[in-house]
Design a protein around this motif. Structure first.
Motif, PDB file in Angstrom:
ATOM      1  N   GLN B  84      11.257  -2.767  50.246  1.00 48.68           N
ATOM      2  CA  GLN B  84      10.244  -3.450  50.633  1.00 48.68           C
ATOM      3  C   GLN B  84       9.426  -3.401  49.458  1.00 48.68           C
ATOM      4  N   VAL B  85       9.527  -2.444  48.783  1.00 46.55           N
ATOM      5  CA  VAL B  85       8.353  -2.546  47.211  1.00 46.55           C
ATOM      6  C   VAL B  85       8.578  -3.006  46.345  1.00 46.55           C
ATOM      7  N   HIS B  86       9.566  -4.040  46.394  1.00 45.44           N
ATOM      8  CA  HIS B  86       9.760  -5.367  44.732  1.00 45.44           C
ATOM      9  C   HIS B  86       9.560  -6.118  45.181  1.00 45.44           C
ATOM     10  N   ASP B  87       9.922  -6.635  47.026  1.00 48.30           N
ATOM     11  CA  ASP B  87       9.245  -8.005  48.278  1.00 48.30           C
ATOM     12  C   ASP B  87       7.977  -7.993  48.454  1.00 48.30           C
ATOM     13  N   HIS B  88       7.470  -6.897  48.656  1.00 47.74           N
ATOM     14  CA  HIS B  88       6.031  -6.896  49.994  1.00 47.74           C
ATOM     15  C   HIS B  88       4.672  -6.175  49.183  1.00 47.74           C
ATOM     16  N   TYR B  89       5.030  -5.541  48.313  1.00 44.73           N
ATOM     17  CA  TYR B  89       3.959  -4.600  47.429  1.00 44.73           C
ATOM     18  C   TYR B  89       3.637  -5.018  46.060  1.00 44.73           C
ATOM     19  N   ASP B  90       2.255  -4.648  45.279  1.00 42.62           N
ATOM     20  CA  ASP B  90       1.904  -5.431  44.349  1.00 42.62           C
ATOM     21  C   ASP B  90       2.098  -3.052  43.681  1.00 42.62           C
ATOM     22  N   VAL B  91       2.613  -3.556  42.897  1.00 40.11           N
ATOM     23  CA  VAL B  91       3.187  -1.702  42.220  1.00 40.11           C
ATOM     24  C   VAL B  91       1.722  -2.468  40.935  1.00 40.11           C
ATOM     25  N   LEU B  92       0.323  -1.915  41.107  1.00 38.50           N
ATOM     26  CA  LEU B  92      -0.153  -1.688  40.026  1.00 38.50           C
ATOM     27  C   LEU B  92      -0.261  -0.459  38.775  1.00 38.50           C
ATOM     28  N   PRO B  93      -0.334  -0.921  37.809  1.00 42.83           N
ATOM     29  CA  PRO B  93       0.110  -0.201  36.777  1.00 42.83           C
ATOM     30  C   PRO B  93      -0.683   1.773  36.750  1.00 42.83           C
ATOM     31  N   CYS B  94      -1.998   1.592  37.357  1.00 45.35           N
ATOM     32  CA  CYS B  94      -3.102   2.963  37.794  1.00 45.35           C
ATOM     33  C   CYS B  94      -1.863   3.528  38.499  1.00 45.35           C
ATOM     34  N   TRP B  95      -2.113   5.139  38.199  1.00 42.37           N
ATOM     35  CA  TRP B  95      -2.100   5.965  39.383  1.00 42.37           C
ATOM     36  C   TRP B  95      -3.465   7.180  39.383  1.00 42.37           C
ATOM     37  N   VAL B  96      -3.143   7.752  40.438  1.00 44.84           N
ATOM     38  CA  VAL B  96      -3.642   9.572  40.227  1.00 44.84           C
ATOM     39  C   VAL B  96      -1.960  10.148  40.394  1.00 44.84           C
ATOM     40  N   GLU B  97      -2.202  11.004  40.187  1.00 44.24           N
ATOM     41  CA  GLU B  97      -0.596  11.915  40.447  1.00 44.24           C
ATOM     42  C   GLU B  97      -1.324  13.359  41.135  1.00 44.24           C
ATOM     43  N   GLY B  98       0.297  13.935  41.357  1.00 46.98           N
ATOM     44  CA  GLY B  98      -0.822  15.387  42.024  1.00 46.98           C
ATOM     45  C   GLY B  98       0.257  15.852  42.473  1.00 46.98           C
ATOM     46  N   THR B  99       0.571  17.190  43.820  1.00 46.12           N
ATOM     47  CA  THR B  99       1.108  17.965  44.376  1.00 46.12           C
ATOM     48  C   THR B  99       1.112  17.748  45.370  1.00 46.12           C
ATOM     49  N   THR B 100       1.892  17.735  46.407  1.00 47.86           N
ATOM     50  CA  THR B 100       1.835  18.618  48.008  1.00 47.86           C
ATOM     51  C   THR B 100       2.716  19.824  47.980  1.00 47.86           C
ATOM     52  N   THR B 101       2.338  21.048  48.885  1.00 52.02           N
ATOM     53  CA  THR B 101       2.899  22.223  48.383  1.00 52.02           C
ATOM     54  C   THR B 101       2.927  22.410  49.875  1.00 52.02           C
ATOM     55  N   LYS B 102       3.848  23.422  50.156  1.00 53.60           N
ATOM     56  CA  LYS B 102       3.735  23.626  51.712  1.00 53.60           C
ATOM     57  C   LYS B 102       4.583  24.953  52.137  1.00 53.60           C
ATOM     58  N   GLY B 103       4.133  26.170  51.922  1.00 52.82           N
ATOM     59  CA  GLY B 103       5.100  27.280  51.661  1.00 52.82           C
ATOM     60  C   GLY B 103       5.531  26.960  50.112  1.00 52.82           C
ATOM     61  N   ALA B 104       6.797  27.705  50.146  1.00 58.20           N
ATOM     62  CA  ALA B 104       7.140  27.606  48.526  1.00 58.20           C
ATOM     63  C   ALA B 104       8.182  25.788  48.637  1.00 58.20           C
ATOM     64  N   ASP B 105       7.794  24.983  49.460  1.00 59.25           N
ATOM     65  CA  ASP B 105       8.572  24.031  48.909  1.00 59.25           C
ATOM     66  C   ASP B 105       7.116  22.877  47.978  1.00 59.25           C
ATOM     67  N   LYS B 106       7.967  21.802  47.421  1.00 65.21           N
ATOM     68  CA  LYS B 106       6.725  20.976  46.083  1.00 65.21           C
ATOM     69  C   LYS B 106       6.794  19.962  45.752  1.00 65.21           C
ATOM     70  N   GLN B 107       6.331  18.707  46.435  1.00 62.91           N
ATOM     71  CA  GLN B 107       6.995  17.709  45.679  1.00 62.91           C
ATOM     72  C   GLN B 107       5.520  17.382  45.031  1.00 62.91           C
ATOM     73  N   THR B 108       5.873  16.717  43.484  1.00 68.04           N
ATOM     74  CA  THR B 108       5.124  15.758  43.002  1.00 68.04           C
ATOM     75  C   THR B 108       5.093  14.455  43.325  1.00 68.04           C
ATOM     76  N   TRP B 109       3.539  14.004  42.440  1.00 68.78           N
ATOM     77  CA  TRP B 109       3.895  11.890  43.710  1.00 68.78           C
ATOM     78  C   TRP B 109       2.694  11.428  42.620  1.00 68.78           C
ATOM     79  N   LYS B 110       3.074  10.549  43.145  1.00 69.74           N
ATOM     80  CA  LYS B 110       2.030   9.539  42.379  1.00 69.74           C
ATOM     81  C   LYS B 110       1.443   8.270  43.114  1.00 69.74           C
ATOM     82  N   ILE B 111       0.391   7.754  43.412  1.00 72.39           N
ATOM     83  CA  ILE B 111      -0.722   7.369  44.439  1.00 72.39           C
ATOM     84  C   ILE B 111      -0.695   6.223  43.529  1.00 72.39           C
TER      85      ILE B 111
END
Lengths: 204, 139
Positions: B84-111
């Motif tokens: 779906q990313v490939h077919d229907h979204y524009d993946v722009l080269p600029c991003w903001v990155e960050g983390t999401t934590t909930k208790g001991a769980d941590k994920q990193t992300w780029k929007i």
């Protein structure tokens, strides 16, 4: 050497599976080839998706085992490129007037901020006023080749050896058929806004 | 096309956070369907940086998000496939990155400025999100 008859490639190495929902009008001319990866893991999944009305997809699909499917006539347009980047802006070769127009789209001097989605659309429309090769190839003048493959841990997987062989064979045949050169073959993320790793490891 | 709301833990966690931060509706008060009382750990979304992919990123190089904007993105976005990313979204080269934590769980992300996000779990698995209604924050 490949031959086409009414848009179908006539060759025993190609399995013709035309998907009418992929075709969206006539192709003005074939001036370039665009290399894609599907984002999925099977050709069957892609072929199923192509049955959807208004489907996005390309003219050829190369399965993991190297099987080449022709999924759209080569004289028909398909939705495979998306919105174009600016070629001259990427190459820093725009004329002064064009550079100004592009800067106005990218960085409008308006009080209200413009969403990036709108800027991308406007830039695409601006680029489409140019003729290839002053702009990148579009849905109107290129054929697409989809190589079955998906990202693994965020990076698109390498094509299989069989896929690699089929890509080289198909690209050579299409370049010959349409009198193109290897300079007319592009990776999808180099011309549109796509995952930078898509088709990065596909060679021809 | 429709993108079903994902089951991704981060999104569920954010939805719970949003639910916790808003007054309960009459229906929630009576039916008890507000965020589970046992789920006491708050999901914290934090922007840690920004950047661009190699190549020309001039169309979006000024892209930035605040913590609340990133949270709003995750609240509005849906889990999508790579196809779906490939077919229907524009993946722009600029991003903001960050983390999401909930208790001991941590994920990193780029929007990304075009309305996609990549969420990376601790084991390196990447989940994709897409938002078609985020123009008000992606500008």
């Amino acid at each position: 050497m490949l031959n086409a008859d009414k848009g179908k490639i006539i060759d025993g190495k190609i399995t013709v599976k035309i998907q009418p929902n992929l075709e969206h009008g006539s192709l003005v001319a074939v001036r370039a080839l665009v290399m894609h990866q599907t984002g999925g893991s099977t050709a069957a999944g892609a072929l199923e998706k192509y049955k959807t009305k208004g489907a996005d997809g390309a003219h050829f699909l190369i399965d993991k085992d190297g099987t080449i499917y022709q999924t759209a006539h080569v004289n028909k347009s398909t939705f495979h490129v998306g919105k174009l980047q600016s070629r001259c802006d990427n190459l820093k070769s725009c004329s002064p007037d064009d550079a100004t127009a592009i800067q106005t789209i990218m960085h409008p001097k308006t009080k209200k901020k413009v969403p990036y989605s709108k800027k991308v659309k406007q830039l695409h429309e601006h680029e489409m006023k140019k003729a290839y090769p002053k702009r990148y190839p579009s849905n109107d003048d290129s054929l697409g080749i989809e190589v079955v493959g998906k990202p693994v841990k965020g990076i698109y997987e390498d094509p299989t050896d069989k896929q690699g062989e089929s890509v080289k064979w198909l690209v050579a045949g299409l370049l010959d058929l349409f009198s193109l050169t290897t300079e007319d073959v592009y990776r999808h993320p180099d011309i549109s806004y796509k995952d930078a790793t898509e088709a990065k490891s596909v060679t021809w | 096309m429709s993108h079903g709301k994902g089951t991704l833990a981060i999104v569920v966690g954010l939805a719970a956070l949003v639910a916790c931060s808003q007054p309960a509706t009459e229906q929630q008060k009576t039916s008890g369907t507000a965020a589970p009382a046992t789920d006491s750990a708050q999901t914290v979304v934090h922007v840690t940086g920004h950047g661009t992919d190699p190549g020309n990123a001039s169309i979006c190089e000024s892209f930035r998000l605040t913590d609340p904007q990133a949270q709003e993105f995750f609240t509005k976005a849906a889990t999508i496939t790579a196809e779906q990313v490939h077919d229907h979204y524009d993946v722009l080269p600029c991003w903001v990155e960050g983390t999401t934590t909930k208790g001991a769980d941590k994920q990193t992300w780029k929007i990304r400025a075009g309305g996609t996000a990549e969420v990376t779990a601790a084991n390196g698995d990447v989940t994709y999100l897409g938002c078609k209604t985020c123009d008000d924050i992606l500008k």
